[in-house]
Design a protein around this motif. Sequence first.
Motif, PDB file in Angstrom:
ATOM      1  N   ARG A 102      34.179   2.707 -29.677  1.00  0.00           N
ATOM      2  CA  ARG A 102      34.894   1.614 -30.320  1.00  0.00           C
ATOM      3  C   ARG A 102      33.917   0.577 -30.870  1.00  0.00           C
ATOM      4  O   ARG A 102      34.057   0.099 -31.998  1.00  0.00           O
ATOM      5  CB  ARG A 102      35.811   0.946 -29.289  1.00  0.00           C
ATOM      6  CG  ARG A 102      36.476  -0.317 -29.791  1.00  0.00           C
ATOM      7  CD  ARG A 102      37.284  -1.010 -28.723  1.00  0.00           C
ATOM      8  NE  ARG A 102      36.451  -1.898 -27.913  1.00  0.00           N
ATOM      9  CZ  ARG A 102      36.933  -2.673 -26.934  1.00  0.00           C
ATOM     10  NH1 ARG A 102      38.215  -2.633 -26.636  1.00  0.00           N
ATOM     11  NH2 ARG A 102      36.146  -3.465 -26.256  1.00  0.00           N
ATOM     12  N   GLU A 103      32.897   0.244 -30.084  1.00  0.00           N
ATOM     13  CA  GLU A 103      31.953  -0.799 -30.499  1.00  0.00           C
ATOM     14  C   GLU A 103      31.113  -0.371 -31.697  1.00  0.00           C
ATOM     15  O   GLU A 103      30.917  -1.139 -32.626  1.00  0.00           O
ATOM     16  CB  GLU A 103      31.056  -1.187 -29.322  1.00  0.00           C
ATOM     17  CG  GLU A 103      31.793  -1.906 -28.204  1.00  0.00           C
ATOM     18  CD  GLU A 103      32.494  -3.176 -28.669  1.00  0.00           C
ATOM     19  OE1 GLU A 103      31.958  -3.855 -29.565  1.00  0.00           O
ATOM     20  OE2 GLU A 103      33.587  -3.472 -28.159  1.00  0.00           O
ATOM     21  N   LEU A 104      30.629   0.868 -31.672  1.00  0.00           N
ATOM     22  CA  LEU A 104      29.793   1.313 -32.793  1.00  0.00           C
ATOM     23  C   LEU A 104      30.627   1.459 -34.068  1.00  0.00           C
ATOM     24  O   LEU A 104      30.169   1.115 -35.162  1.00  0.00           O
ATOM     25  CB  LEU A 104      29.077   2.623 -32.449  1.00  0.00           C
ATOM     26  CG  LEU A 104      28.049   2.541 -31.301  1.00  0.00           C
ATOM     27  CD1 LEU A 104      27.325   3.865 -31.121  1.00  0.00           C
ATOM     28  CD2 LEU A 104      27.035   1.412 -31.534  1.00  0.00           C
TER      29      LEU A 104
ATOM     30  N   VAL B 205      31.111  -5.210 -25.714  1.00  0.00           N
ATOM     31  CA  VAL B 205      29.719  -5.317 -25.296  1.00  0.00           C
ATOM     32  C   VAL B 205      28.803  -4.903 -26.422  1.00  0.00           C
ATOM     33  O   VAL B 205      27.593  -4.870 -26.285  1.00  0.00           O
ATOM     34  CB  VAL B 205      29.424  -4.526 -24.009  1.00  0.00           C
ATOM     35  CG1 VAL B 205      30.094  -5.194 -22.837  1.00  0.00           C
ATOM     36  CG2 VAL B 205      29.850  -3.100 -24.161  1.00  0.00           C
ATOM     37  N   GLY B 206      29.430  -4.556 -27.541  1.00  0.00           N
ATOM     38  CA  GLY B 206      28.677  -4.388 -28.753  1.00  0.00           C
ATOM     39  C   GLY B 206      27.704  -3.233 -28.748  1.00  0.00           C
ATOM     40  O   GLY B 206      27.860  -2.256 -28.017  1.00  0.00           O
ATOM     41  N   PHE B 207      26.719  -3.385 -29.543  1.00  0.00           N
ATOM     42  CA  PHE B 207      25.755  -2.322 -29.795  1.00  0.00           C
ATOM     43  C   PHE B 207      25.165  -1.729 -28.518  1.00  0.00           C
ATOM     44  O   PHE B 207      25.015  -0.525 -28.379  1.00  0.00           O
ATOM     45  CB  PHE B 207      24.643  -2.878 -30.689  1.00  0.00           C
ATOM     46  CG  PHE B 207      23.528  -1.931 -30.903  1.00  0.00           C
ATOM     47  CD1 PHE B 207      23.674  -0.840 -31.752  1.00  0.00           C
ATOM     48  CD2 PHE B 207      22.327  -2.101 -30.232  1.00  0.00           C
ATOM     49  CE1 PHE B 207      22.639   0.053 -31.934  1.00  0.00           C
ATOM     50  CE2 PHE B 207      21.284  -1.215 -30.418  1.00  0.00           C
ATOM     51  CZ  PHE B 207      21.438  -0.126 -31.262  1.00  0.00           C
TER      52      PHE B 207
ATOM     53  N   SER C  32      33.320  -0.260 -34.712  1.00  0.00           N
ATOM     54  CA  SER C  32      33.638  -1.623 -35.157  1.00  0.00           C
ATOM     55  C   SER C  32      32.461  -2.237 -35.903  1.00  0.00           C
ATOM     56  O   SER C  32      32.646  -2.910 -36.916  1.00  0.00           O
ATOM     57  CB  SER C  32      34.003  -2.512 -33.965  1.00  0.00           C
ATOM     58  OG  SER C  32      35.146  -2.005 -33.334  1.00  0.00           O
ATOM     59  N   ASN C  33      31.256  -1.998 -35.408  1.00  0.00           N
ATOM     60  CA  ASN C  33      30.076  -2.496 -36.117  1.00  0.00           C
ATOM     61  C   ASN C  33      29.967  -1.865 -37.504  1.00  0.00           C
ATOM     62  O   ASN C  33      29.633  -2.548 -38.477  1.00  0.00           O
ATOM     63  CB  ASN C  33      28.801  -2.199 -35.320  1.00  0.00           C
ATOM     64  CG  ASN C  33      28.628  -3.147 -34.142  1.00  0.00           C
ATOM     65  OD1 ASN C  33      29.353  -4.130 -34.021  1.00  0.00           O
ATOM     66  ND2 ASN C  33      27.674  -2.827 -33.281  1.00  0.00           N
ATOM     67  N   ALA C  34      30.271  -0.567 -37.583  1.00  0.00           N
ATOM     68  CA  ALA C  34      30.225   0.126 -38.873  1.00  0.00           C
ATOM     69  C   ALA C  34      31.239  -0.485 -39.840  1.00  0.00           C
ATOM     70  O   ALA C  34      30.943  -0.725 -41.020  1.00  0.00           O
ATOM     71  CB  ALA C  34      30.496   1.623 -38.669  1.00  0.00           C
TER      72      ALA C  34
END
Length: 615
Positions: A35-37, A127-129, A39-41
Amino acid sequence: MSTATPQKFEFQAEIKQLLDIVIHSLYTEKEIFVRELVSNAADALEKLRHTQLTEKEIFDDKLELEINVTTDDKAKTITIQDFGLGMTRAELVENLGTIAHSGSKAFLKALGEGAQKNASLIGQFGVGFYSAFMVAKSVKVYSHSWRAAEPGHVWTSDGAGSYEIEESEGQRRGSKIVVELKDDCAEFASDWKIKEILERYSAFVSFPINLNGKRVNTVQALWLRSKNEIKEEEYTEFYKFQSHAHEEPRLRLHFSADAPLAINALLFVPKENTEKLGFARTEASVALYCRKVLIDAKPKNLLPEWLRFLKGVVDSEDLPLNISRETMQDKALVEKLNKVITKKFLRFLEDEAKNHAEAYAACYAEFGLFLKEGAAMDFTHKDQLVKLLRFESSLTEKGKTTSLADYVSRVTSDQKEIYYLVGPNRAAIESGPYLEAFKARNLEVLFCYEAVDEYVMNNVREFDSKKLTAADHAEVKLSELPKPEGALSEADTKKLTTWLKATLGERVAEVKASERLVDSPALALNADKFMSPHMRRMMKAMSKDKDGPDAPLRVNLEINPRSAVMKRLFETHTASPEKAKLVAEQILDNALISAGLLDDATPMVARLYKLLESV
Ligand code: ADP
Ligand code: MG
């Protein structure tokens, strides 16, 4: 220093600390790294789109704005590639090697204050990347900035304290993150597993997500679009997809608010109440999103308990800074969301009731129990909920209902009560002896058919300063009616009641002439103020020892000196006392049946035969 050779960097001290927490405290929620990666994309694509509006010179400008996820279960890797704005060398250092944004700082601070002990809470963090290091042996970030003059680079780290950056030829615009999975995390290299995760968390991301070449997200985040652009079918399709439903929804509320919180919500009342069908208690299932990314599919406190039948989505932009980072605030924030949404939904129901009375009635028939539950237990919303309750009454037709407000609008100002009767159905209440006194006095009585009604009425207590009062309550005082001709005299009535008390003995607490009865010969009123017939029945039904001794039952018997039966009994009780005794007991049993208080009908059958012998 030449930038063409690999260059080694130490992570900033805070990042080391963060990495340690991410790797060691988040095991229960590993899958959120996807989910985090993703979302960053999506963020990177969104940023590129904005950049395109102002910048002419964009590297690799023909690329689609999409996200490609590929898995390789042989190599045990998962790769997430976007054609977004990418990162320059300096940006790689700044964004992935140091804490540049306050959000992460706050996150660390919150963790330091004890949140790391609470894994389920941490699961809600973005928690992001760095979450990639929960599952990664190593992470490689290939990136090429949208700025054509910058070369491409690859950033590499095993999350153990340092990372390397090296120039890399032939990169497309954007970022490609290759996660080499730890052996015990190899499941994240399987297509079906990632599909499931993407569908759960990222189904509404606005850019196309392809998994191993196949598009995963096809349904739009409808809740963010403007109402008047959305077709009915789109709503239905969305509802079916999001709520795993097969039918159309019954009601829909789509709204947005800016203050006190930015909220976009799309809520549905389903066709059917599955709890009513006997299925298990419904789980709260309005999902919480932040900018189209799922935070929690079943947030517990987003809505009050009694709204657990609602489906749909609540999206709040205010969440990332709070829920996903500053854990200490999230409770207050969810409470705020809860307040705003509940208020809005109640107002929506009020409007429905006013403007689409029939649809509301149908909805109420299905979901009214939840509103009753709220009216009885949710003190904050009680007043609004009580207005939404509906009952049949002695003045409505069968199947039609009235509100308490309408009831009150019909009563004379000196009536201080709202009367109700609980019974299994309309016919039972209408044929019982309790209603007639109210009918004779033109008093409306609400009809309550559900087991919880009595509890609800007791908890609600009053409406518009009128006390909710059970019409079969022994203490209800009614005005006198003109005495019809041919009733037993007062003296004779007294004789008869004294004889009845003597004859019926312990079965009755008191026998007296009734002010209530018009046609029926007698009625039984519960002598126990604290346990109504219906409550008694419920207690009996719940009791394990069904055949055991009952709570001793003593009722007040009220007789009607105007009824032919009583006049006849008065004559018989001196002329043939044996037979009169049988009749008296039968009258009491009949009254108990009407009151729902007769527990055992067997002795009655024998007695009836005896009576029939003497006809
Ligand atoms: P957040 O997304 O909350 O800012 P992250 O830890 O997820 O925190 O990411 C840190 C930063 O790294 C982002 O703010 C962004 O600048 C950069 N970044 C991460 N992934 C990408 C990507 N795919 N493309 C461009 N920049 C990225
Ligand atoms: Mg992020």
